[in-house]
Write a protein that holds these residues in place. Sequence first.
Motif, PDB file in Angstrom:
ATOM      1  N   ARG A 167      10.752  -0.938  -4.501  1.00 29.64           N
ATOM      2  CA  ARG A 167      11.076  -1.741  -3.319  1.00 29.64           C
ATOM      3  C   ARG A 167      10.012  -2.809  -3.083  1.00 29.64           C
ATOM      4  NH1 ARG A 167      11.532   0.688   2.579  1.00 29.64           N
ATOM      5  NH2 ARG A 167      11.045  -1.351   3.438  1.00 29.64           N
ATOM      6  N   ALA A 168       8.768  -2.408  -3.238  1.00 29.85           N
ATOM      7  CA  ALA A 168       7.664  -3.352  -3.013  1.00 29.85           C
ATOM      8  C   ALA A 168       7.784  -4.539  -3.961  1.00 29.85           C
ATOM      9  CB  ALA A 168       6.325  -2.643  -3.209  1.00 29.85           C
ATOM     10  N   ALA A 169       8.081  -4.247  -5.247  1.00 29.60           N
ATOM     11  CA  ALA A 169       8.099  -5.316  -6.251  1.00 29.60           C
ATOM     12  C   ALA A 169       9.379  -6.145  -6.154  1.00 29.60           C
ATOM     13  CB  ALA A 169       7.957  -4.720  -7.640  1.00 29.60           C
ATOM     14  N   ASN A 170      10.529  -5.472  -6.030  1.00 26.05           N
ATOM     15  CA  ASN A 170      11.808  -6.188  -6.137  1.00 26.05           C
ATOM     16  C   ASN A 170      12.294  -6.792  -4.829  1.00 26.05           C
ATOM     17  OD1 ASN A 170      11.952  -5.615  -8.841  1.00 26.05           O
ATOM     18  ND2 ASN A 170      13.086  -3.695  -8.531  1.00 26.05           N
ATOM     19  N   GLU A 171      12.068  -6.071  -3.717  1.00 25.72           N
ATOM     20  CA  GLU A 171      12.622  -6.559  -2.458  1.00 25.72           C
ATOM     21  C   GLU A 171      11.577  -7.227  -1.580  1.00 25.72           C
ATOM     22  OE1 GLU A 171      14.963  -3.495  -0.522  1.00 25.72           O
ATOM     23  OE2 GLU A 171      15.529  -2.787  -2.523  1.00 25.72           O
ATOM     24  N   ASP A 172      10.400  -6.596  -1.493  1.00 23.11           N
ATOM     25  CA  ASP A 172       9.386  -7.164  -0.604  1.00 23.11           C
ATOM     26  C   ASP A 172       8.503  -8.176  -1.323  1.00 23.11           C
ATOM     27  OD1 ASP A 172      10.422  -5.566   1.367  1.00 23.11           O
ATOM     28  OD2 ASP A 172       9.021  -3.920   1.022  1.00 23.11           O
TER      29      ASP A 172
ATOM     30  N   GLU B 232      -1.008 -10.230   3.866  1.00 20.08           N
ATOM     31  CA  GLU B 232      -0.150  -9.331   4.636  1.00 20.08           C
ATOM     32  C   GLU B 232      -0.084  -7.994   3.907  1.00 20.08           C
ATOM     33  OE1 GLU B 232       3.796 -10.926   5.352  1.00 20.08           O
ATOM     34  OE2 GLU B 232       4.557  -8.889   5.668  1.00 20.08           O
ATOM     35  N   ILE B 233      -0.349  -6.890   4.653  1.00 19.90           N
ATOM     36  CA  ILE B 233      -0.270  -5.549   4.055  1.00 19.90           C
ATOM     37  C   ILE B 233       1.124  -4.978   4.342  1.00 19.90           C
ATOM     38  CG2 ILE B 233      -1.207  -3.196   4.133  1.00 19.90           C
ATOM     39  CD1 ILE B 233      -3.235  -5.135   2.987  1.00 19.90           C
ATOM     40  N   VAL B 234       1.810  -4.538   3.284  1.00 16.47           N
ATOM     41  CA  VAL B 234       3.106  -3.880   3.462  1.00 16.47           C
ATOM     42  C   VAL B 234       2.904  -2.414   3.087  1.00 16.47           C
ATOM     43  CG1 VAL B 234       5.553  -3.947   2.897  1.00 16.47           C
ATOM     44  CG2 VAL B 234       4.162  -6.011   2.652  1.00 16.47           C
ATOM     45  N   SER B 235       3.067  -1.513   4.072  1.00 16.45           N
ATOM     46  CA  SER B 235       2.665  -0.131   3.865  1.00 16.45           C
ATOM     47  C   SER B 235       3.866   0.797   3.657  1.00 16.45           C
ATOM     48  CB  SER B 235       1.867   0.289   5.098  1.00 16.45           C
ATOM     49  OG  SER B 235       1.198   1.465   4.831  1.00 16.45           O
ATOM     50  N   TYR B 236       3.718   1.743   2.709  1.00 15.69           N
ATOM     51  CA  TYR B 236       4.784   2.716   2.432  1.00 15.69           C
ATOM     52  C   TYR B 236       4.161   4.113   2.415  1.00 15.69           C
ATOM     53  CZ  TYR B 236       6.485  -1.623   0.270  1.00 15.69           C
ATOM     54  OH  TYR B 236       6.810  -2.921   0.003  1.00 15.69           O
ATOM     55  N   ASP B 237       4.761   5.077   3.116  1.00 12.21           N
ATOM     56  CA  ASP B 237       4.288   6.465   3.087  1.00 12.21           C
ATOM     57  C   ASP B 237       5.033   7.178   1.963  1.00 12.21           C
ATOM     58  OD1 ASP B 237       3.513   9.041   3.482  1.00 12.21           O
ATOM     59  OD2 ASP B 237       4.253   9.229   5.534  1.00 12.21           O
TER      60      ASP B 237
ATOM     61  N   GLN C   9      -5.685  -2.564   5.811  1.00 10.91           N
ATOM     62  CA  GLN C   9      -5.340  -3.438   6.925  1.00 10.91           C
ATOM     63  C   GLN C   9      -6.594  -4.074   7.526  1.00 10.91           C
ATOM     64  OE1 GLN C   9      -1.985  -4.068   7.877  1.00 10.91           O
ATOM     65  NE2 GLN C   9      -3.097  -5.769   8.823  1.00 10.91           N
ATOM     66  N   LEU C  10      -7.641  -3.249   7.655  1.00  7.61           N
ATOM     67  CA  LEU C  10      -8.916  -3.737   8.210  1.00  7.61           C
ATOM     68  C   LEU C  10      -9.439  -4.889   7.353  1.00  7.61           C
ATOM     69  CD1 LEU C  10     -11.203  -3.221  10.291  1.00  7.61           C
ATOM     70  CD2 LEU C  10     -12.213  -1.662   8.650  1.00  7.61           C
ATOM     71  N   ALA C  11      -9.420  -4.704   6.014  1.00  8.19           N
ATOM     72  CA  ALA C  11      -9.916  -5.750   5.112  1.00  8.19           C
ATOM     73  C   ALA C  11      -9.063  -7.014   5.241  1.00  8.19           C
ATOM     74  CB  ALA C  11      -9.895  -5.244   3.678  1.00  8.19           C
ATOM     75  N   ALA C  12      -7.730  -6.828   5.288  1.00  3.66           N
ATOM     76  CA  ALA C  12      -6.824  -7.984   5.384  1.00  3.66           C
ATOM     77  C   ALA C  12      -7.099  -8.772   6.662  1.00  3.66           C
ATOM     78  CB  ALA C  12      -5.381  -7.513   5.332  1.00  3.66           C
ATOM     79  N   ASP C  13      -7.268  -8.048   7.773  1.00  3.30           N
ATOM     80  CA  ASP C  13      -7.510  -8.733   9.046  1.00  3.30           C
ATOM     81  C   ASP C  13      -8.821  -9.518   9.021  1.00  3.30           C
ATOM     82  OD1 ASP C  13      -5.173  -7.633   9.862  1.00  3.30           O
ATOM     83  OD2 ASP C  13      -6.040  -6.112  11.178  1.00  3.30           O
ATOM     84  N   GLU C  14      -9.833  -8.919   8.376  1.00 10.02           N
ATOM     85  CA  GLU C  14     -11.128  -9.616   8.293  1.00 10.02           C
ATOM     86  C   GLU C  14     -10.991 -10.891   7.459  1.00 10.02           C
ATOM     87  OE1 GLU C  14     -13.912  -5.574   8.482  1.00 10.02           O
ATOM     88  OE2 GLU C  14     -13.951  -6.850   6.703  1.00 10.02           O
ATOM     89  N   ILE C  15     -10.275 -10.778   6.321  1.00 16.93           N
ATOM     90  CA  ILE C  15     -10.110 -11.943   5.446  1.00 16.93           C
ATOM     91  C   ILE C  15      -9.313 -13.032   6.185  1.00 16.93           C
ATOM     92  CG2 ILE C  15      -9.046 -12.777   3.297  1.00 16.93           C
ATOM     93  CD1 ILE C  15      -9.618  -9.960   2.129  1.00 16.93           C
ATOM     94  N   ASN C  16      -8.258 -12.603   6.886  1.00 12.06           N
ATOM     95  CA  ASN C  16      -7.429 -13.567   7.620  1.00 12.06           C
ATOM     96  C   ASN C  16      -8.215 -14.257   8.735  1.00 12.06           C
ATOM     97  OD1 ASN C  16      -5.321 -12.925   5.981  1.00 12.06           O
ATOM     98  ND2 ASN C  16      -4.348 -11.513   7.427  1.00 12.06           N
ATOM     99  N   ALA C  17      -9.053 -13.459   9.418  1.00 10.10           N
ATOM    100  CA  ALA C  17      -9.844 -14.038  10.507  1.00 10.10           C
ATOM    101  C   ALA C  17     -10.803 -15.099   9.964  1.00 10.10           C
ATOM    102  CB  ALA C  17     -10.622 -12.932  11.231  1.00 10.10           C
TER     103      ALA C  17
ATOM    104  N   VAL D 107       0.863  -1.188   0.000  1.00 12.70           N
ATOM    105  CA  VAL D 107       0.000   0.000   0.000  1.00 12.70           C
ATOM    106  C   VAL D 107       0.894   1.230   0.000  1.00 12.70           C
ATOM    107  CG1 VAL D 107      -1.734   1.315   1.258  1.00 12.70           C
ATOM    108  CG2 VAL D 107      -1.883  -1.164   1.201  1.00 12.70           C
ATOM    109  N   ILE D 108       0.855   1.992  -1.097  1.00 13.64           N
ATOM    110  CA  ILE D 108       1.653   3.220  -1.195  1.00 13.64           C
ATOM    111  C   ILE D 108       0.671   4.376  -1.116  1.00 13.64           C
ATOM    112  CG2 ILE D 108       3.206   4.552  -2.663  1.00 13.64           C
ATOM    113  CD1 ILE D 108       3.988   1.886  -4.013  1.00 13.64           C
TER     114      ILE D 108
END
Lengths: 424, 291
Positions: free
Chosen positions: A100-105, A81-86, A63-71, A46-47
């Motif tokens: 970074r999101a595509a190549n490293e994470d 898993e949400i990986v967040s970037y400001d 994050q809220l959606a991810a947690d609901e789906i995971n639950a 998430v950028i």
Amino acid sequence: MNKFKKRATCSPMLAVLPANAVFLALALALATPTYAQTKDPIKIGVIAEAQAVAGSSIPLAAQLAADEINAAGGVNGRKIEIVSYDNHSSAAESVRAFQRAANEDHVNAVIASYISEVVLALEPWAGRLKTVMITPGAASDVITQNIAKDYKHNKYTFHGYLTSTSIADSVCDSAKDLLVKDLKMKTAVVMSEDAAWTTPLDAEYLKCLPKIGLKVIDHIRVSPDTTDFTPIFNKIEGEKPDVIITGISHVGVQPTVQAKSQEVPIPMYGVSSQASNSSFWQDTNGAVDGVLYQAVSGPDVAVTPKTLPFVAAFKKRFGNFPSYCGYTAYDEVYYIADAIKRAGSTDPDKLVDALEKTDYVGTIGRVQFQGKDTPYPHALKIGASTITGLMLQWQNGKQVNLWPAKVANGKLKFPKFIKVGSAN
Amino acid sequence: MLFWQILIDGFAISSLYALGATGFALIFGVSGVLNLSHGALMVAAVVAAWAAGAHLHAGPYAGAALGVAIGFSTSLLTYFVIVRPLQHSRKIREEEKEIFILTATLLWGIMIQELIAYLYTNNAKTVAPIVEGVVWIVGVRTPSNEIFTAVVCWLVIGLLWLLVNRTRAGKAVLAASMNPRGVTLLGIELSQVYIAVWAIYGVLVGIAGVLLGMFLGVSSYSVGPLTASAFAIVVLGGLGSVSGALIAAYVVGYLETMTAYLISPAYRTIPALLLVVAVMYVRPRGLLGRR
């Protein structure tokens, strides 16, 4: 001699390393696919503009959606898993974050930004790095026009919010009922801020307003640096239109406050992005009373059965209401997960195919994308059976929805100084 | 009709400019400091007054009072933290101090601007007006707030005139602006005069800011243009001349208003800035300058 010796001692090591590496890589390549499908989390990057009023809702809602789906057990047993970037509202920082999101994470998809300029900068990178990207809030038509121009490279981008053209159409659709049918209005002046996103907006306004029966008697583009709107309102008032059709986002507080303090008797109707924030009443000391604005969501408006539960969950967890791109970001996580489930894979090309077949009822309506042979591939389909948009009005500190009728929760009401129909 | 409209609107905005530029001119006249954080101080006052209403639910009077208090204290902070250490520094040569102070106040202004944007976003803020509604003057629908703005500006300028010309402390300030060394010979501590001037300036900047917040509203982006307009007015009027600044404020205010109504609001500031450049060529000391 010395040199030679050194090389000689090194070379056996060098010869051994690649062999090991090749073996390791082979072993990994054979091992990971089966492993990934069972245990590895699905990563969504998430950028977003975490420090801006509108952008701050994007990572939270995702994050809220991810947690609901995971639950509920995740996607085929995999967690999200949400990986967040400001991105600090910067296109350059967003590009770095995307790399970074595509190549490293190694994210499987990216949800990015509400600023058109940022999304346009990321679009070629989504193609180069073959990573699916969906924007929850940018509006420029150019995003999807680029996909039409070069589908092969740009097909990884999806437009998860309305294009400027469809926003204008949504405004016209509601104006037909609320202004032309109910209030018998006949004339309008279009007033927009001078920016990239308003060029297609205004072009569509000038086309669709006459079609619904509102004659456009003037079209004013306002510089975003304008501080004193008195001369502009003065000119508009002299032309005696029934309504001012707006296209404002970067400017917001000043025209709203000045219209009230000068008691401009003409209602304002259209796009006023800042008015969609729940804090706008305070920001304008209540001057926004009576202003009408287009949106895809609003407090207490049950667009679909999912809308209000989402708003309640967001408010409970984060203490405030989501901004407009909070709703779309929340839906996006759900339909990315849905597409991965249907594709049975996170392979980007398969994911694109699956996303193109999306048919998902989210918080803002029924999400379907336009086909690759349309002028706006991967733009949201707009209409009564998919997403209509809403027309809300600020009334006594509350955002009240007036259109479409089936989800309306109030009636049109203006402050005293606005004289509806005074022009005729 | 348009003539009256321009006359009335131009008067309100010009009065506001006059109040803002008076303090700016006073500081330069007395201490030779060109305070380029001027716009930032005004915006800080507006944001404080807005925050008082939005976050503390204060009424318009309490909000305005807090705004003025923030203008006042930020002004003194600017003097004690930024200007005074440079003025007293032994490491900077006398003739270079002006440029150091100029740069320091500019950077200080940017710091305040960024802080405001960080804490309260860069969206525009407006202050709840003390008077609401409109009145009709010769056929022009005029917000009562516009009249209120002009009246308060002139009241404050009048009080300032009385302070400078009728009180002992004020006379010392006036004397210091004419001949700083002469004042020290009379046994008046020059640094006391500076503090007094920065305090007066802080009140003026706070009031001008709050009025601007009620009239048009500002955002953190307004910092640069506000400093520029005060600077232009003071250069036009003659650096250091308060009466010159008052006249120049009306020249600039009316020129801007006429441009906005007769040409386009987008070009509002351009003719006034061209005029300033022209004045620099033809009459560098400005309308009533004495240097």
